[in-house]
Design an enzyme around this catalytic site. Structure first.
Site, PDB file in Angstrom:
ATOM      1  N   CYS A 282       4.943 -13.779 -65.181  1.00  0.00           N
ATOM      2  CA  CYS A 282       5.504 -14.960 -64.528  1.00  0.00           C
ATOM      3  C   CYS A 282       4.982 -15.110 -63.096  1.00  0.00           C
ATOM      4  O   CYS A 282       4.547 -14.145 -62.480  1.00  0.00           O
ATOM      5  CB  CYS A 282       7.015 -14.851 -64.481  1.00  0.00           C
TER       6      CYS A 282
ATOM      7  N   ARG B 280      -2.632 -15.050 -64.345  1.00  0.00           N
ATOM      8  CA  ARG B 280      -1.697 -14.000 -64.741  1.00  0.00           C
ATOM      9  C   ARG B 280      -1.171 -14.205 -66.148  1.00  0.00           C
ATOM     10  O   ARG B 280      -0.541 -13.312 -66.702  1.00  0.00           O
ATOM     11  CB  ARG B 280      -0.501 -13.968 -63.780  1.00  0.00           C
TER      12      ARG B 280
ATOM     13  N   TRP C 171       6.105 -16.342 -68.592  1.00  0.00           N
ATOM     14  CA  TRP C 171       5.537 -15.575 -69.709  1.00  0.00           C
ATOM     15  C   TRP C 171       6.743 -15.074 -70.491  1.00  0.00           C
ATOM     16  O   TRP C 171       7.493 -14.227 -70.019  1.00  0.00           O
ATOM     17  CB  TRP C 171       4.697 -14.426 -69.141  1.00  0.00           C
TER      18      TRP C 171
ATOM     19  N   ASN D 272      11.430 -14.081 -61.214  1.00  0.00           N
ATOM     20  CA  ASN D 272      10.556 -13.130 -61.920  1.00  0.00           C
ATOM     21  C   ASN D 272      11.310 -11.815 -62.024  1.00  0.00           C
ATOM     22  O   ASN D 272      12.004 -11.438 -61.082  1.00  0.00           O
ATOM     23  CB  ASN D 272       9.285 -12.843 -61.110  1.00  0.00           C
ATOM     24  N   GLY D 273      11.141 -11.111 -63.129  1.00  0.00           N
ATOM     25  CA  GLY D 273      11.789  -9.804 -63.281  1.00  0.00           C
ATOM     26  C   GLY D 273      12.774  -9.813 -64.437  1.00  0.00           C
ATOM     27  O   GLY D 273      12.676 -10.645 -65.345  1.00  0.00           O
TER      28      GLY D 273
ATOM     29  N   GLU E 211     -11.453   6.540 -77.342  1.00  0.00           N
ATOM     30  CA  GLU E 211     -11.214   5.499 -76.346  1.00  0.00           C
ATOM     31  C   GLU E 211     -11.745   5.935 -74.975  1.00  0.00           C
ATOM     32  O   GLU E 211     -12.351   5.148 -74.253  1.00  0.00           O
ATOM     33  CB  GLU E 211      -9.715   5.177 -76.310  1.00  0.00           C
TER      34      GLU E 211
ATOM     35  N   LYS F   9     -14.579   3.946 -72.895  1.00  0.00           N
ATOM     36  CA  LYS F   9     -14.392   3.474 -71.507  1.00  0.00           C
ATOM     37  C   LYS F   9     -15.575   3.927 -70.666  1.00  0.00           C
ATOM     38  O   LYS F   9     -16.157   3.161 -69.924  1.00  0.00           O
ATOM     39  CB  LYS F   9     -13.114   4.039 -70.881  1.00  0.00           C
TER      40      LYS F   9
ATOM     41  N   GLU G 179     -19.049   2.197 -71.602  1.00  0.00           N
ATOM     42  CA  GLU G 179     -19.236   0.771 -71.342  1.00  0.00           C
ATOM     43  C   GLU G 179     -19.328   0.439 -69.861  1.00  0.00           C
ATOM     44  O   GLU G 179     -19.962  -0.542 -69.500  1.00  0.00           O
ATOM     45  CB  GLU G 179     -18.209  -0.096 -72.070  1.00  0.00           C
TER      46      GLU G 179
ATOM     47  N   HIS H 171     -19.386  21.647 -86.624  1.00  0.00           N
ATOM     48  CA  HIS H 171     -20.143  21.205 -87.804  1.00  0.00           C
ATOM     49  C   HIS H 171     -21.406  20.436 -87.418  1.00  0.00           C
ATOM     50  O   HIS H 171     -21.950  19.704 -88.243  1.00  0.00           O
ATOM     51  CB  HIS H 171     -19.250  20.357 -88.719  1.00  0.00           C
TER      52      HIS H 171
HETATM   53  C1  F6R Z   1     -13.467  -2.219 -74.830  1.00  0.00           C
HETATM   54  C2  F6R Z   1     -13.085  -3.540 -75.268  1.00  0.00           C
HETATM   55  C3  F6R Z   1     -13.573  -4.008 -76.586  1.00  0.00           C
HETATM   56  C4  F6R Z   1     -12.486  -4.812 -77.306  1.00  0.00           C
HETATM   57  C5  F6R Z   1     -13.041  -5.409 -78.609  1.00  0.00           C
HETATM   58  C6  F6R Z   1     -11.966  -6.131 -79.388  1.00  0.00           C
HETATM   59  O1  F6R Z   1     -12.971  -1.902 -73.571  1.00  0.00           O
HETATM   60  O2  F6R Z   1     -12.399  -4.245 -74.580  1.00  0.00           O
HETATM   61  O3  F6R Z   1     -14.005  -2.948 -77.351  1.00  0.00           O
HETATM   62  O4  F6R Z   1     -11.411  -3.960 -77.571  1.00  0.00           O
HETATM   63  O5  F6R Z   1     -14.075  -6.298 -78.315  1.00  0.00           O
HETATM   64  O6  F6R Z   1     -11.400  -7.143 -78.638  1.00  0.00           O
HETATM   65  P1  F6R Z   1      -9.993  -7.746 -79.003  1.00  0.00           P
HETATM   66  O7  F6R Z   1      -8.982  -6.673 -78.827  1.00  0.00           O
HETATM   67  O8  F6R Z   1      -9.797  -8.885 -78.063  1.00  0.00           O
HETATM   68  O9  F6R Z   1     -10.065  -8.205 -80.443  1.00  0.00           O
END
Ligand code: F6R
Length: 604
Positions: A2, A27, A75, A99-100, A480, A484, A487, A503
């Protein structure tokens, strides 16, 4: 998330409020509204959807001369995104934006209803304006009534209130939600929930502290602190750069979003937890009827959250679960049977591959559910049911807070299904619900931790590769973490199950191979430790993340002691996110816009 704006002045109040709301659009919101008090009369407009709808509704509304106005982008949390639920909320002769969360709204609402007050919305906010008007009847002035009202509220808030009984005044209060106030040489006064709406309008601003409240009128600015002591505003010059203002002082959106995780999880949980059960108002009771299997389908980070779901669903809900990469699934002629619930996961709700699998499942007559962050996105419109993750807009291309909210939803879902299927004892469900309430604390970034990771990052800028390793649900977290890092740093990184290294990949082990080892104390600790020791014996450089001291590591990142592995999961998630961020910043990369990547992948 919000947003709030407020204005007192002689200029075009309508335009100033709408422009301010536009600056808060990033936002995320699903409805918006304004209320303007001019010559003793209120004008109020609300619209669902984008701000153009509100602009259209207000196109014949003209403000001239001195006016007082408040505006809001909402939101949805308590109650659907409808016009009635949009702010500002009206009493008999006052309007409020907020907000809140008002935690005790249900009790206050009950008492007000007993006094014959009529409620129009399902929001928690509406109690504020009615409570104020109730107090006004027994107060000598509006400020006294406002003061009484905020003392009766529990929870977090940033509030602006206007009332006909003081037609040249805005009352404000701040606790837990951000709000600032700005002035300029022309005597205009502005309020907002973040800097951006004030840039170009206010010259200097005062950021309210928690507990501050007071009023601003044509000729007066009265601010009291949490001890009800009158204080002077502390003005600072406002930044002129809108983009940097949106970052709220963080270097990158990704960094801001990592820090926001604790707060957005509160939104994800809001209204969905009771002491002994999970509440998903958005799901039909019969959605799991006749379902023997769950298939989850997604891409990238959302795929990793789906993988974590498979551990939780089988462990707690005792339901067969499989996970598919959307781009693979769509071309492999998969078997789709009607006793399968098909769940797609997407931050954007627009990813072409995932959307296509949703269409396939629908065509095959399967029940479908989407876990999504963007209401009204293509997937939300198409699926039979939706659970919104409520992460707010995610601007960094590398997903962080969306992942945190997805895993939280899956943990909740596993308990929701467990209750239906009677697969967990009720005491265990209650225990886990209390753990869910601890996630926000586990996601708080401490200065100490961030500084440590900043220092450590300089040792990980080279090498021939990274292996993030973990067992069980920490394997998707390892995937994950590796995603991170690769990328945004452009360094090679892989996520691997700890037990699988021997393995094959262990052949790569040497001092230039960096192993980031996830060692949760409460899940297969001894087994994971042996796997890390195997790598350490072959001289791989080890960075271990655990709450338990580990002497075989070259670097050790200590997380807080937790009572459950899922809280360790969230603690470690923050660590791998920040480590990737700091390595990439040192390498001089634009972490918000990594090369070759797009936020929403709407092509195959
Ligand atoms: C990685 C990332 C992407 C998305 C992927 C799917 O940091 O953001 O791997 O997770 O492109 O995107 P959504 O979740 O929007 O379908």
């Amino acid at each position: 998330m919000c947003g709030i704006v407020g204005y007192l002045g002689e200029k075009n109040t309508k335009e100033i409020l709408l422009d301010g709301l536009k600056e808060l659009e990033y936002r995320g919101y699903d409805s918006a509204g304004i209320a303007v008090l001019q010559n003793g009369e209120f004008s109020n407009y609300k619209a669902i959807g984008k701000l153009v709808n509100l602009e259209e509704k207000t196109k014949d509304f003209i403000t001239k001369g001195f006016a007082v106005g408040i505006g809001h982008t909402r939101w949805a949390t308590h109650g659907k995104p409808t016009e009635l639920n949009a702010h500002p909320h009206l009493g008999e002769s006052s309007y409020v934006v907020h907000n809140g969360i008002i935690e005790n709204y249900a009790e206050l609402k009950k008492e007000l209803i007993a006094d014959d007050v009529c409620f129009l919305s399902q929001t928690d906010t509406e109690v504020i304006v009615h409570q104020f008007e109730k107090n006004l009847k027994f107060s000598t002035n509006a400020f006294e009534a406002f003061n009484k009202t905020i003392n009766e509220l529990d929870g977090a808030y940033a509030i602006l209130l206007t009332t006909k009984s003081e037609p040249q005044t805005i009352f404000f209060a701040k606790r837990g939600s951000p709000m600032l106030f700005g002035v300029n040489n022309e005597g205009e006064k502005y309020f907002a929930s973040s800097d951006t709406p004030l840039i170009g309008h206010a010259k200097e601003v005062n950021y309210f502290e928690d507990g501050d409240y007071g009023y601003v009128s044509k000729n007066e600015i009265v601010i009291l602190d949490k001890n009800s002591k009158q204080i002077k505003p502390i003005y600072i010059e406002l930044s002129k750069n809108k983009l940097s203002a949106q970052k709220d002082g963080y270097r990158f959106f990704m960094e801001k979003e990592i820090y926001e995780q604790s707060a957005v999880i509160l939104d994800t949980l809001m209204g969905r937890l009771s002491d002994d059960e999970i509440i998903f108002d958005e799901l039909d009771n019969n959605i799991f009827e006749g379902i023997n299997e769950i298939k989850l389908c997604a891409c990238g980070t959302s795929y990793h959250s789906a993988l974590s779901a498979s551990y939780l669903f089988e462990r707690y809900a005792k339901i067969r679960t499989s996970v598919e990469i959307a781009s693979e699934f769509r071309y492999r002629e998969p078997i789709m049977e009607k006793d399968t619930l098909f769940i797609v996961i997407s931050q954007s709700g627009e990813t072409a591959d995932t959307l296509e699998t949703l269409k396939m499942a629908k065509n095959a007559g399967l029940k479908t559910l989407v876990i999504c962050n963007v209401d009204n996105s293509s997937m939300v419109r198409l699926a039979d049911a939706t659970i919104l993750t409520r992460a707010g807009i995610e601007k960094g291309v590398a997903s962080t807070k969306a992942f945190a909210t997805q895993v939280t939803i899956f943990w909740m879902m596993s308990l929701y299904i467990a209750k239906i299927k009677n697969s967990l004892k009720s005491e265990e469900i209650t225990r886990q619900i209390s753990l869910l309430r601890e996630i926000p604390a586990s996601l708080k970034v401490s200065n100490e931790m961030h500084e440590k990771l900043k220092r450590l990052s300089k040792r990980y800028l080279h090498g021939h590769g990274f292996f993030f390793i973990g067992r069980d649900i920490f394997y998707p977290l390892a995937l994950e973490g590796a995603l991170k890092l690769k990328e945004i740093s452009y360094l090679h990184a892989e996520g691997y199950p700890s037990g699988e290294m021997k393995h094959g990949p262990i052949a790569l082990a040497d001092p230039e191979l960096f192993t980031i080892a996830l060692l949760p104390e409460h899940l297969h600790y001894e087994k994971s430790k042996s796997n890390v020791e195997e790598l350490s014996a072959r001289d791989s450089t080890i960075c271990a993340i655990s709450s338990k001291e580990f002497d075989k590591a070259d670097d050790f990142i200590s997380i807080s002691k937790c009572t459950d592995y899922m809280l360790e999961f969230f603690e470690m998630m923050v660590v791998v996110q920040l480590l990737s961020l700091e390595i990439s910043i040192r390498l001089g990369n634009d972490v918000d816009m990594p090369r070759n990547l797009a936020k929403s992948v709407t092509v195959e």
